[in-house]
Design a protein around this motif. Structure first.
Motif, PDB file in Angstrom:
ATOM      1  N   PHE A  71      45.420  30.925  65.078  1.00 52.71           N
ATOM      2  CA  PHE A  71      46.034  32.244  64.944  1.00 52.71           C
ATOM      3  C   PHE A  71      45.536  32.933  63.680  1.00 52.71           C
ATOM      4  N   GLU A  72      45.440  34.244  63.771  1.00 51.69           N
ATOM      5  CA  GLU A  72      45.091  35.067  62.615  1.00 51.69           C
ATOM      6  C   GLU A  72      46.317  35.852  62.179  1.00 51.69           C
ATOM      7  N   VAL A  73      46.577  35.835  60.873  1.00 52.82           N
ATOM      8  CA  VAL A  73      47.688  36.629  60.327  1.00 52.82           C
ATOM      9  C   VAL A  73      47.186  38.045  60.092  1.00 52.82           C
ATOM     10  N   ILE A  74      47.701  38.965  60.895  1.00 51.32           N
ATOM     11  CA  ILE A  74      47.313  40.377  60.767  1.00 51.32           C
ATOM     12  C   ILE A  74      48.466  41.119  60.104  1.00 51.32           C
ATOM     13  N   GLY A  75      48.194  41.778  58.997  1.00 47.90           N
ATOM     14  CA  GLY A  75      49.289  42.479  58.341  1.00 47.90           C
ATOM     15  C   GLY A  75      48.811  43.428  57.260  1.00 47.90           C
ATOM     16  N   GLU A  76      49.728  44.230  56.805  1.00 43.78           N
ATOM     17  CA  GLU A  76      49.438  45.172  55.726  1.00 43.78           C
ATOM     18  C   GLU A  76      50.590  45.146  54.734  1.00 43.78           C
ATOM     19  N   GLY A  77      50.430  45.864  53.632  1.00 40.90           N
ATOM     20  CA  GLY A  77      51.484  45.880  52.615  1.00 40.90           C
ATOM     21  C   GLY A  77      51.739  44.473  52.108  1.00 40.90           C
ATOM     22  N   PRO A  78      52.995  44.003  52.175  1.00 38.77           N
ATOM     23  CA  PRO A  78      53.313  42.657  51.669  1.00 38.77           C
ATOM     24  C   PRO A  78      52.681  41.542  52.492  1.00 38.77           C
ATOM     25  N   TYR A  79      52.153  41.885  53.663  1.00 42.78           N
ATOM     26  CA  TYR A  79      51.495  40.885  54.514  1.00 42.78           C
ATOM     27  C   TYR A  79      49.972  40.941  54.398  1.00 42.78           C
ATOM     28  N   ASP A  80      49.499  41.784  53.496  1.00 43.25           N
ATOM     29  CA  ASP A  80      48.070  41.766  53.158  1.00 43.25           C
ATOM     30  C   ASP A  80      47.904  40.671  52.105  1.00 43.25           C
ATOM     31  N   PHE A  81      47.743  39.442  52.586  1.00 41.03           N
ATOM     32  CA  PHE A  81      47.776  38.297  51.676  1.00 41.03           C
ATOM     33  C   PHE A  81      46.548  38.228  50.780  1.00 41.03           C
ATOM     34  N   VAL A  82      45.467  38.845  51.174  1.00 46.69           N
ATOM     35  CA  VAL A  82      44.294  38.934  50.297  1.00 46.69           C
ATOM     36  C   VAL A  82      44.656  39.729  49.048  1.00 46.69           C
ATOM     37  N   ARG A  83      45.330  40.853  49.252  1.00 48.22           N
ATOM     38  CA  ARG A  83      45.751  41.698  48.116  1.00 48.22           C
ATOM     39  C   ARG A  83      46.796  40.986  47.270  1.00 48.22           C
ATOM     40  N   VAL A  84      47.753  40.328  47.930  1.00 47.94           N
ATOM     41  CA  VAL A  84      48.819  39.624  47.206  1.00 47.94           C
ATOM     42  C   VAL A  84      48.229  38.506  46.346  1.00 47.94           C
ATOM     43  N   LEU A  85      47.289  37.762  46.904  1.00 50.32           N
ATOM     44  CA  LEU A  85      46.656  36.671  46.158  1.00 50.32           C
ATOM     45  C   LEU A  85      45.916  37.216  44.945  1.00 50.32           C
ATOM     46  N   ARG A  86      45.174  38.295  45.140  1.00 51.88           N
ATOM     47  CA  ARG A  86      44.431  38.907  44.035  1.00 51.88           C
ATOM     48  C   ARG A  86      45.391  39.399  42.956  1.00 51.88           C
ATOM     49  N   HIS A  87      46.490  40.037  43.391  1.00 47.22           N
ATOM     50  CA  HIS A  87      47.464  40.559  42.431  1.00 47.22           C
ATOM     51  C   HIS A  87      48.120  39.425  41.642  1.00 47.22           C
ATOM     52  N   SER A  88      48.413  38.314  42.306  1.00 46.55           N
ATOM     53  CA  SER A  88      49.040  37.184  41.604  1.00 46.55           C
ATOM     54  C   SER A  88      48.101  36.617  40.543  1.00 46.55           C
ATOM     55  N   ARG A  89      46.817  36.606  40.844  1.00 43.86           N
ATOM     56  CA  ARG A  89      45.840  36.116  39.860  1.00 43.86           C
ATOM     57  C   ARG A  89      45.725  37.069  38.685  1.00 43.86           C
ATOM     58  N   GLU A  90      45.792  38.370  38.970  1.00 41.30           N
ATOM     59  CA  GLU A  90      45.736  39.363  37.893  1.00 41.30           C
ATOM     60  C   GLU A  90      46.953  39.235  36.976  1.00 41.30           C
ATOM     61  N   LEU A  91      48.116  39.009  37.577  1.00 39.04           N
ATOM     62  CA  LEU A  91      49.337  38.815  36.775  1.00 39.04           C
ATOM     63  C   LEU A  91      49.190  37.597  35.872  1.00 39.04           C
ATOM     64  N   GLN A  92      48.672  36.516  36.440  1.00 34.37           N
ATOM     65  CA  GLN A  92      48.525  35.286  35.658  1.00 34.37           C
ATOM     66  C   GLN A  92      47.548  35.480  34.498  1.00 34.37           C
ATOM     67  N   GLN A  93      46.434  36.136  34.801  1.00 36.67           N
ATOM     68  CA  GLN A  93      45.424  36.352  33.761  1.00 36.67           C
ATOM     69  C   GLN A  93      45.941  37.251  32.646  1.00 36.67           C
ATOM     70  N   SER A  94      46.867  38.139  32.975  1.00 36.79           N
ATOM     71  CA  SER A  94      47.429  39.043  31.960  1.00 36.79           C
ATOM     72  C   SER A  94      48.551  38.372  31.164  1.00 36.79           C
ATOM     73  N   GLY A  95      48.901  37.131  31.535  1.00 37.89           N
ATOM     74  CA  GLY A  95      49.933  36.397  30.812  1.00 37.89           C
ATOM     75  C   GLY A  95      51.301  36.399  31.463  1.00 37.89           C
ATOM     76  N   ASP A  96      51.444  37.106  32.588  1.00 34.09           N
ATOM     77  CA  ASP A  96      52.731  37.151  33.289  1.00 34.09           C
ATOM     78  C   ASP A  96      52.779  36.013  34.311  1.00 34.09           C
ATOM     79  N   VAL A  97      52.926  34.793  33.800  1.00 33.81           N
ATOM     80  CA  VAL A  97      52.899  33.612  34.675  1.00 33.81           C
ATOM     81  C   VAL A  97      54.101  33.605  35.613  1.00 33.81           C
ATOM     82  N   GLU A  98      55.273  33.961  35.088  1.00 35.27           N
ATOM     83  CA  GLU A  98      56.476  33.980  35.929  1.00 35.27           C
ATOM     84  C   GLU A  98      56.327  34.981  37.067  1.00 35.27           C
ATOM     85  N   GLY A  99      55.785  36.155  36.750  1.00 41.56           N
ATOM     86  CA  GLY A  99      55.564  37.168  37.781  1.00 41.56           C
ATOM     87  C   GLY A  99      54.599  36.684  38.847  1.00 41.56           C
TER      88      GLY A  99
END
Length: 230
Positions: free
Chosen positions: A14-42
């Protein structure tokens, strides 16, 4: 309104098709950006919420295997793995294990090698039977497997088995040296090495120590036994 779906493929995945909060590529990238900026909890919160959204998508009592070669589906799997690591590092081994069990259901081929961390979780929880089931999914060429077998034996009866110990000391000498060293600095020399195209075995050994250091704070006796065996 839910903006996501599981689309079946001819390969019975199965392929997960989604947008917004289900755009997991974007969510993953954003989580890495938060971590790199020091917001580990976020970053941790972002990953766990993504896992929760994905879990709601998966129908109960049905086998669902996500398509590894589909970008959004792969990102969803990577978010589960990352959240499992987050929970492991705060010693929430039960939640970490639950996440990894789900990961392996969704990706039975274990592209992300979640079995290794799951084995550490099971030992931390003293779930020896579950550990015995998962340990054979880890390559016998892996230093982690040898370390896990040693720790499992030590947890069972408080002793290091001589055969496994000799194998760890000889076949995986840099790992034995790292796990019996007095210090494990994550200094610039190490960082340059581990981030290079071909990191040294010594750097990989330190990486394994740093990834599992929280365990040895909780169970220092195992490391003391390794050091005593030198």
């Amino acid at each position: 309104m839910q903006k996501a779906s599981l689309n079946p493929t001819p390969d019975q995945t199965f392929e997960v098709i989604g947008e917004g909060p289900y755009d997991f590529v974007r969510v993953l990238r954003h989580s890495r950006e938060l971590q790199q900026s020091g917001d580990v909890e976020g970053a941790c919160n972002e990953r766990f919420k993504a896992f929760q959204r994905l879990a709601e998508l998966i129908p109960e009592q049905e086998e669902v295997i996500l398509e590894w070669n589909h970008r959004n589906s792969r990102a969803a799997l990577e978010l589960i793995e990352a959240s499992a690591i987050d929970h492991f590092l705060i010693n929430d081994f039960e939640m970490s294990a639950a996440l990894l069990e789900m990961l392996l259901e969704l990706d039975p081929e274990d592209h992300l090698e979640g079995s290794e961390l799951l084995a550490f979780d099971y030992l931390a929880m003293d779930e020896q039977e579950l550990f015995d089931e998962v340990i054979n999914d880890i390559s016998d060429k892996s230093a982690s497997r040898e370390l896990l077998l040693l720790w499992s034996a030590y947890r069972r009866d408080g002793r290091l088995p001589q055969g496994e110990l000799k194998r760890f000391r000889t076949r995986f000498a840099p790992y034995f040296a790292e796990f019996t060293a007095a210090e494990h600095p994550a200094d610039d020399v190490y960082l340059r090495d581990i981030e290079s195209e071909r990191p040294s075995v010594a750097a990989q050994a330190r990486e394994l120590w740093l990834r599992t250091e929280n365990l040895w704070v909780l169970w220092p006796g195992f490391i003391d036994a390794l050091r005593a065996s030198r």
